[in-house]
Design an enzyme around this catalytic site. Structure first.
Site, PDB file in Angstrom:
ATOM      1  N   HIS C  12       0.851  -1.198   0.000  1.00  0.00           N
ATOM      2  CA  HIS C  12       0.000   0.000   0.000  1.00  0.00           C
ATOM      3  C   HIS C  12       0.885   1.246   0.000  1.00  0.00           C
ATOM      4  CE1 HIS C  12       0.223  -0.567   4.609  1.00  0.00           C
ATOM      5  NE2 HIS C  12       1.007   0.446   4.329  1.00  0.00           N
ATOM      6  N   HIS C  59      -1.839   4.848   9.483  1.00  0.00           N
ATOM      7  CA  HIS C  59      -0.757   5.827   9.361  1.00  0.00           C
ATOM      8  C   HIS C  59      -1.181   7.162   9.944  1.00  0.00           C
ATOM      9  CE1 HIS C  59      -0.172   2.829   6.230  1.00  0.00           C
ATOM     10  NE2 HIS C  59       1.071   3.186   6.097  1.00  0.00           N
ATOM     11  N   HIS C 193      11.230  -0.808   2.510  1.00  0.00           N
ATOM     12  CA  HIS C 193      11.291   0.634   2.271  1.00  0.00           C
ATOM     13  C   HIS C 193      11.587   1.376   3.556  1.00  0.00           C
ATOM     14  CE1 HIS C 193       7.032   0.202   3.434  1.00  0.00           C
ATOM     15  NE2 HIS C 193       6.779   1.500   3.321  1.00  0.00           N
ATOM     16  N   GLU C 240       6.338  -3.396   7.900  1.00  0.00           N
ATOM     17  CA  GLU C 240       4.932  -3.668   7.554  1.00  0.00           C
ATOM     18  C   GLU C 240       4.741  -5.087   7.036  1.00  0.00           C
ATOM     19  OE1 GLU C 240       3.661   0.906   6.271  1.00  0.00           O
ATOM     20  OE2 GLU C 240       4.024  -0.605   4.735  1.00  0.00           O
TER      21      GLU C 240
END
Lengths: 285, 147, 279, 118
Positions: C12, C59, C193, C240
């Site tokens: 996502h 988030h 990431h 994540e």
């Protein structure tokens, strides 16, 4: 290294707070309740810890139904006193211990307890009444609690609530976490709520002395076995709000293995709707 | 689907479980709003108008207006939330608890001082304790009504 | 009893929302990412799922740092998306599946998971965009949903082993749900990431590919790594992948790969897609 | 296990733990408020006043006003929250990534593409 020196168990009836705040503590009705804490106030003065880890339940004050955590640990530096619908209690704000709280969170989450980390949380009578009972009313010229407090809120309001077993094991994980904190702090763990009471419906006012006394006996002597008591036994025997007693198992689980010293034991019916139970257990020095 | 509910056979007792929480969501959120003095004042000034701002059922609103806590609980209210209504009215937990049993404040207080309600006969539905459905309402009010 | 038809893990990134809104899916930059989806769409069409349990991380839309749950389960009739502050379009609400929500909550607490129950919950891009990618342009979303949030933001995070067990408990709960529904489990986020610091832009393709492979054959492989290990190996936001691992846990037993895609970069992220079903 | 005090050091990387969460609470709370368009507009009208409203400390305030992401991180900012601040200025995560690593956005993007090839 930090260590847990003692655990304290007490009911947290809101009417006790009201009686103290309204200056009714001298009335015969309340005298009987407060007499059980005379020893405790002196004991706490003699054995003031560096931090109190205080297990309690929020009563629809910090958490609404939008979001109900099973276990929430207060990591903030300060906690405001909640307005529960009749104005905040006139007691000092609670100072936290962010370093130890964060350390405990870190350690017990690694041990598979899924805490909610809370950095802002008004605290209600569930937390402040035990403090008042144990510390007395703070003097106006030194308006503060004797030491920092880490609030630890347990959901015992909206089902499903955690089992006694889960609470007891959490206490053990907290013990381990405290023992690995790299500062020579003396920590007390307090378990609050209970004993038998029911606030709602036609069965309101339920009290079960036999159950309560047996609970106290077993909490001292064989908490491992007590932790296996199923929910339904609490609700049926000790009333719908008697389920709060599972929080005592967190404090008991945090004590060292082997027999603790029973420094004080008290039981009285009633305070408002509730059977008041109170214990102080000390670890061997 | 039905969840397992071993607690349903306890007389005079409603467990605040998933179903109750769903049912009572807005009723309880309304109660929560009474934690603010300004909202308490608005509620007191015009109860009906204040209640109408919440997506509650008519039964829930009527139960609140009548201060019938048993009805509030039956429609999903939880006692800790409902206590905010009592607090707004200046009532203690003991007064509120008394109101759910058909007892006067004095009767209820006396019951507590003499050791509280007995567990005997009140563990399971069908026994003969004072919390059983066939013995409601309790207290003098109940006896007068039952003649 | 309900049936788990399979699981899908998918990256996502808010940026994907803009590509969809601007219809730039076939631009050279986006093509390698969006081209991964048609085989999964075909598989989904055959599976006819009624319900999606979506495992993701918030988030800073629904949860703020004042109260940060390790595991949270939604129990609302409907879930609204809302402005997240970074200018991607807000998507229409998603239908909830209250019975499964509460059944999950009951079962998870019974299995000693200390969850947070949310009867109101805003869902952010980590929930909405994967559903948009899997069921493009279908509003309202054709499946009823249950959001499950894992804290991957504020340390301490749950361990990989805990997440896998959490997933298994979710799987058992779905399978014991008294319903004829067909349920797909969706995990979102990852892969490697890092958004912040001098190491921003960190990617670890080798680890990602290994992880995707091991997720099929040996999901416990990743539990050998501590959370700091995973940060080191996959970046601060690469953790994540816990959502992927949880999803894999929910597919109790052996699984086979239905389809996989991996592409670097989408924005700052190594994007992955992995559809799995039980064998 | 976790002794609590010794923390893993990963170069160029901040673990957003309890210490950082406490340090950055006001800054992140301000960024959380940027979920609302109204608040974003209020911030743009008077950035300094908005920082004061959320009680930012001088370090956080200076970092926000100069838009220095590394400084905001050092002051306790969390990437997800800071991204909302970036959004106000039309900065995406690649702009932010480039600024933090001291390269141009094109260089930053090229580095990412290269990471996919090796």
């Amino acid at each position: 290294m930090a260590r847990i020196t003692a655990s304290v168990y007490t009911s947290h009836v809101p009417a006790i707070g009201a009686a103290l705040d309204l200056g009714k503590s001298g009335e015969p009705y309340w005298q009987k309740v407060f007499s059980g804490y005379e020893f405790s106030k002196q004991w706490l003065r003699d054995n003031t810890p560096d931090v109190i880890f205080l297990v309690y339940n929020d009563h629809a004050n910090a958490f609404s139904l939008e979001m109900i955590p099973t276990f929430a640990i207060g990591c903030a530096a300060e906690f405001a006193i909640a307005d529960e619908g009749w104005g905040p209690r006139p007691v000092p704000a609670v100072h936290g211990h962010p370093e130890l709280a964060a350390h405990i969170a870190q350690s017990v989450i690694q041990d598979d307890f899924d805490l909610t980390i809370v950095n802002k949380m008004p605290v209600d009578h569930g937390l402040t009444v035990p403090l008042s009972l144990m510390c007395g009313q703070p003097a106006s010229d030194k308006f503060e609690w004797p030491c920092p407090v880490i609030p630890f809120a347990v959901n015992v309001v909206q089902y499903p609530v955690p089992s006694g077993r889960r609470c007891y094991n959490l206490g053990r994980a907290i013990r381990k976490a405290v023992a690995s904190f790299d500062a020579p702090l003396k920590v007390q763990v307090w378990g609050t709520g209970g004993m038998s009471h029911q606030l709602q419906g036609p069965r309101a006012g339920l009290i079960n002395r036999e159950f309560d006394q047996a609970f106290l006996d077993q909490l001292i002597a064989d908490p491992e076995a007590l932790s296996r008591k199923p929910h339904i036994d609490y609700v049926r025997e000790a009333g719908s709000e008697g389920i709060e007693l599972v929080m005592w198992l967190i404090a008991r689980g945090a004590m060292s293995d082997g027999f603790p010293r029973v420094a004080h034991r008290f039981y009285h019916v009633p305070a408002s709707n509730t059977a008041v139970g109170h214990l102080i257990l000390e670890n061997a020095k | 689907m039905a969840l397992e509910k071993p607690y349903q056979d306890i007389p005079g007792t409603t467990i605040f479980d998933a179903e109750q929480s769903r049912l009572g969501y807005h009723l309880n959120q309304f109660c929560m709003s009474l934690m603010q003095a300004a909202n308490r004042a608005r509620f007191k000034a015009d109860e009906r108008a204040y209640l109408d701002q919440w997506p509650m059922t008519e039964e829930q609103k009527q139960a609140v207006l009548a201060r019938d806590l048993n009805r509030c609980i039956a429609s999903g209210g939880n006692i800790y939330f409902l206590a905010k209504i009592g607090a707004t009215d200046g009532k203690s937990f003991q007064q509120m608890a008394g109101s759910m049993t058909g007892m006067s404040e004095e009767e209820y207080r006396d019951m507590m001082i003499s050791g509280g309600r007995s567990i005997e006969g009140n563990r399971r539905v069908g026994e003969d304790g004072d919390a059983q459905a066939h013995r409601q309402p309790q207290g003098r009010a109940g006896h007068r009504g039952g003649g | 009893m309900a049936k788990i038809v399979g699981g899908i893990n998918v990256t996502h990134v808010p940026y994907i929302g803009r590509a969809i809104a601007n219809k730039t899916q076939q631009d050279p930059y986006w093509k390698p990412f969006f081209d991964g989806f048609p085989p999964v769409h075909d598989w989904l069409a055959k599976q006819k799922a009624d319900v999606a349990v979506v495992i993701y991380n918030d988030h800073g839309l629904n949860f703020f740092l004042d109260q940060m749950p390790t595991f949270a389960v939604g129990a609302a009739p409907e879930y609204q998306n809302a402005d997240e502050g970074w200018g991607i379009p807000t998507l229409p609400p998603y239908p909830g599946e209250l019975d499964l929500s509460w059944h999950l909550i009951e079962s998870l607490v019974e299995e000693e998971f200390d969850i947070v129950t949310c009867q109101e919950m805003l869902v952010d891009h980590a929930f909405t965009l994967p559903l948009e990618l899997l069921w493009p342009n279908q509003h309202p979303c054709p499946v009823r949903t249950v959001p499950v949030c894992i804290n991957t933001v504020q340390f301490p995070l749950p361990t990989a082993a805990r997440c896998f067990k959490f997933g298994q408990a979710i799987g058992r709960a779905i399978e014991s749900w008294d319903s004829a529904a067909r349920v797909v489990v969706i995990g979102t986020g990852g892969l490697s990431h890092q958004l912040e610091g001098q190491r921003a832009g960190f990617i670890n393709k080798e680890f990602d590919l290994m992880f995707m492979d091991k997720l099929i054959t040996d999901p416990l492989w990743v539990t050998r790594y501590s959370i700091p290990d995973l940060v080191e190996l996959t970046g601060t936001q690469g953790v994540e992948l816990l959502n992927w691992l949880t999803t894999r846990g929910a597919l109790l037993g052996e699984v086979a790969k239905v389809h996989a895609n991996y592409h670097v970069p989408i924005s700052n992220t190594a994007s992955g897609l992995l559809a799995m079903e039980n064998v | 296990m976790n002794g609590g005090k010794q923390k893993r050091v990963i170069p160029g990387t901040t673990l957003f733990d309890g210490d950082m969460a406490r340090k950055g609470y006001a800054l992140n709370k301000m960024c959380f408020s940027f979920n609302s368009a109204e608040n974003r507009a209020e911030f743009l009208r008077d950035k300094e006043a908005y920082c004061d409203k959320y009680g930012l400390n001088p370090q956080q305030r200076a970092a926000v006003l100069s838009l220095q992401v590394l400084d905001m991180l050092a002051a306790g900012g969390n990437a997800y929250y800071l991204a909302k601040l970036g959004g106000i200025f039309g900065l995406d995560m690649q702009d932010i990534g480039a600024q933090q690593t001291g390269v141009t956005k094109e260089e930053f993007k090229a580095k990412l593409v290269a990471a996919g090839r090796n």
